[in-house]
Design a protein around this motif. Structure first.
Motif, short mmCIF file in Angstrom:
data_model
loop_
_atom_site.label_atom_id
_atom_site.label_comp_id
_atom_site.label_asym_id
_atom_site.label_seq_id
_atom_site.Cartn_x
_atom_site.Cartn_y
_atom_site.Cartn_z
N LYS A 60 54.48 2.65 -9.10
CA LYS A 60 54.97 4.03 -9.09
C LYS A 60 54.13 4.77 -8.07
CE LYS A 60 56.60 4.23 -13.88
NZ LYS A 60 56.51 4.94 -15.18
N ILE A 61 54.79 5.30 -7.03
CA ILE A 61 54.09 5.98 -5.94
C ILE A 61 54.38 7.46 -6.02
CG2 ILE A 61 53.77 6.11 -3.45
CD1 ILE A 61 55.38 3.03 -4.68
N TYR A 62 53.36 8.25 -6.36
CA TYR A 62 53.53 9.69 -6.54
C TYR A 62 53.28 10.41 -5.21
CZ TYR A 62 53.74 8.68 -11.51
OH TYR A 62 54.11 8.18 -12.74
N ILE A 63 54.19 10.22 -4.28
CA ILE A 63 54.17 10.87 -2.98
C ILE A 63 55.55 11.47 -2.77
CG2 ILE A 63 53.94 10.53 -0.48
CD1 ILE A 63 52.14 8.16 -1.02
N ASP A 64 55.62 12.62 -2.16
CA ASP A 64 56.90 13.28 -1.90
C ASP A 64 57.86 12.30 -1.21
OD1 ASP A 64 59.02 14.88 -0.82
OD2 ASP A 64 57.73 16.63 -0.98
N ASP A 65 59.10 12.22 -1.73
CA ASP A 65 60.10 11.28 -1.20
C ASP A 65 60.34 11.42 0.29
OD1 ASP A 65 60.45 9.96 -3.53
OD2 ASP A 65 62.56 10.48 -3.81
N LYS A 66 60.16 12.61 0.82
CA LYS A 66 60.46 12.81 2.25
C LYS A 66 59.53 11.99 3.13
CE LYS A 66 57.60 16.98 2.92
NZ LYS A 66 57.63 18.43 3.25
N TYR A 67 58.38 11.55 2.57
CA TYR A 67 57.47 10.70 3.34
C TYR A 67 57.73 9.22 3.10
CZ TYR A 67 54.81 15.02 3.91
OH TYR A 67 54.42 16.30 4.22
N LEU A 68 58.54 8.89 2.10
CA LEU A 68 58.77 7.50 1.74
C LEU A 68 60.14 6.99 2.16
CD1 LEU A 68 57.30 7.54 -1.89
CD2 LEU A 68 56.18 6.72 0.18
#
Length: 287
Positions: A60-68
């Protein structure tokens, strides 16, 4: 936030290295921040720089989707065919170990989901090459496009930046290439040799830009790394190409990827449904 499972069979891989492979377009600054703040969970446990990913692990990666994960820019779309722009640095598909959560084909299938047929890429570009990629949205189109690419009947025009100023400014050059699969590169020679394939490349000088030149290049044949290897062989390596080019010059120019872009593709006058015959797609280079 993104959730996914690491592919089965993946050997133990340090978390930073895994995330760079899974999300290659993730800015390094965002990755470092996430690792420092332990914004990644592996099987429910927070992990940072020292984390290790193994096959089957849930991340689970808690980074804003716009960066992923971002949307694909299309220059043409209908119910049968897509012409999209691949950013520099984005792989077209997963790697040899099936790692790759952000790839061109995943973006396409998310944006244009198929009920009976998932879109399929008709050809590929290296991760470091940007520009036009065609994808089919039905089996008949896919097979027709594969045949056209296999027969080199789709005109492909690239733009690139090279070291120096080619002379003559416009030419068709012929050489021979020998593929070295273990080294993931090709050797270019001037004369025929056992196992060597003919390589024909056309180029045209577009603009001189100080120590580099902008070139328009057309592939007559379609060999592995043809533009990069052939231009280097004749003395004008691509800016940013450390494999075939001038690493010291690239470092001086702060160029980290080959400056190569698929700028135009033109379909033939036969072999496809009438509405596609002679159709051309264009994308201006992002350099």
């Amino acid at each position: 936030m993104r959730v996914h499972k690491a592919p089965e069979g993946l050997e133990a891989t340090p978390l930073p290295r895994y995330l760079r492979r899974a999300y290659p377009m993730l800015p390094e600054q965002m990755l470092r921040r996430a690792l420092k703040q332990r914004d990644v969970r592996i099987n429910g446990s927070r992990a940072g720089e020292g984390g290790v990913v193994r096959g089957g692990d849930e991340l689970k990666i808690y980074i804003d989707d716009k960066y992923l994960f971002q949307r694909v820019r299309a220059v043409y779309e209908d119910e049968r065919l897509l012409a999209v722009v691949k950013p520099v640095g984005l792989p077209v598909d997963v790697d040899a170990q099936m790692v790759g959560e952000d790839t061109l084909i995943r973006r396409i299938r998310t944006q244009w989901p198929g009920e009976n047929f998932e879109p399929r890429l008709c050809h590929r570009l290296d991760a470091g090459t940007g520009g036009l990629v065609l994808a089919a949205r039905d089996q008949e189109m896919y097979e027709a496009m594969l045949a056209l690419f296999r027969e080199h009947r789709i005109e492909k025009i690239y733009q690139c930046l090279v070291r120096g100023c080619p002379k003559p400014p416009e030419a068709e050059r012929k050489a021979y290439c020998i593929k070295d699969s273990r080294a993931a590169r090709v050797k270019v020679v001037d004369g025929p040799q056992p196992g060597a394939l003919t390589m024909v490349t056309r180029y045209r000088l577009m603009e001189r830009m100080g120590p580099v030149s902008r070139m328009e290049v057309q592939l007559v044949t379609g060999r592995t790394h043809q533009i990069r290897a052939h231009m280097a062989h004749i003395g004008y390596p691509l800016l940013g190409d450390d494999k075939y080019g001038d690493r010291a010059f690239n470092q001086q120019m702060r160029a980290k990827n080959p400056y190569l872009w698929c700028a135009r593709m033109t379909l033939p006058q036969d072999g496809l449904e009438a509405r596609y015959r002679g159709m051309s797609f264009e994308s201006a280079p992002e350099f």
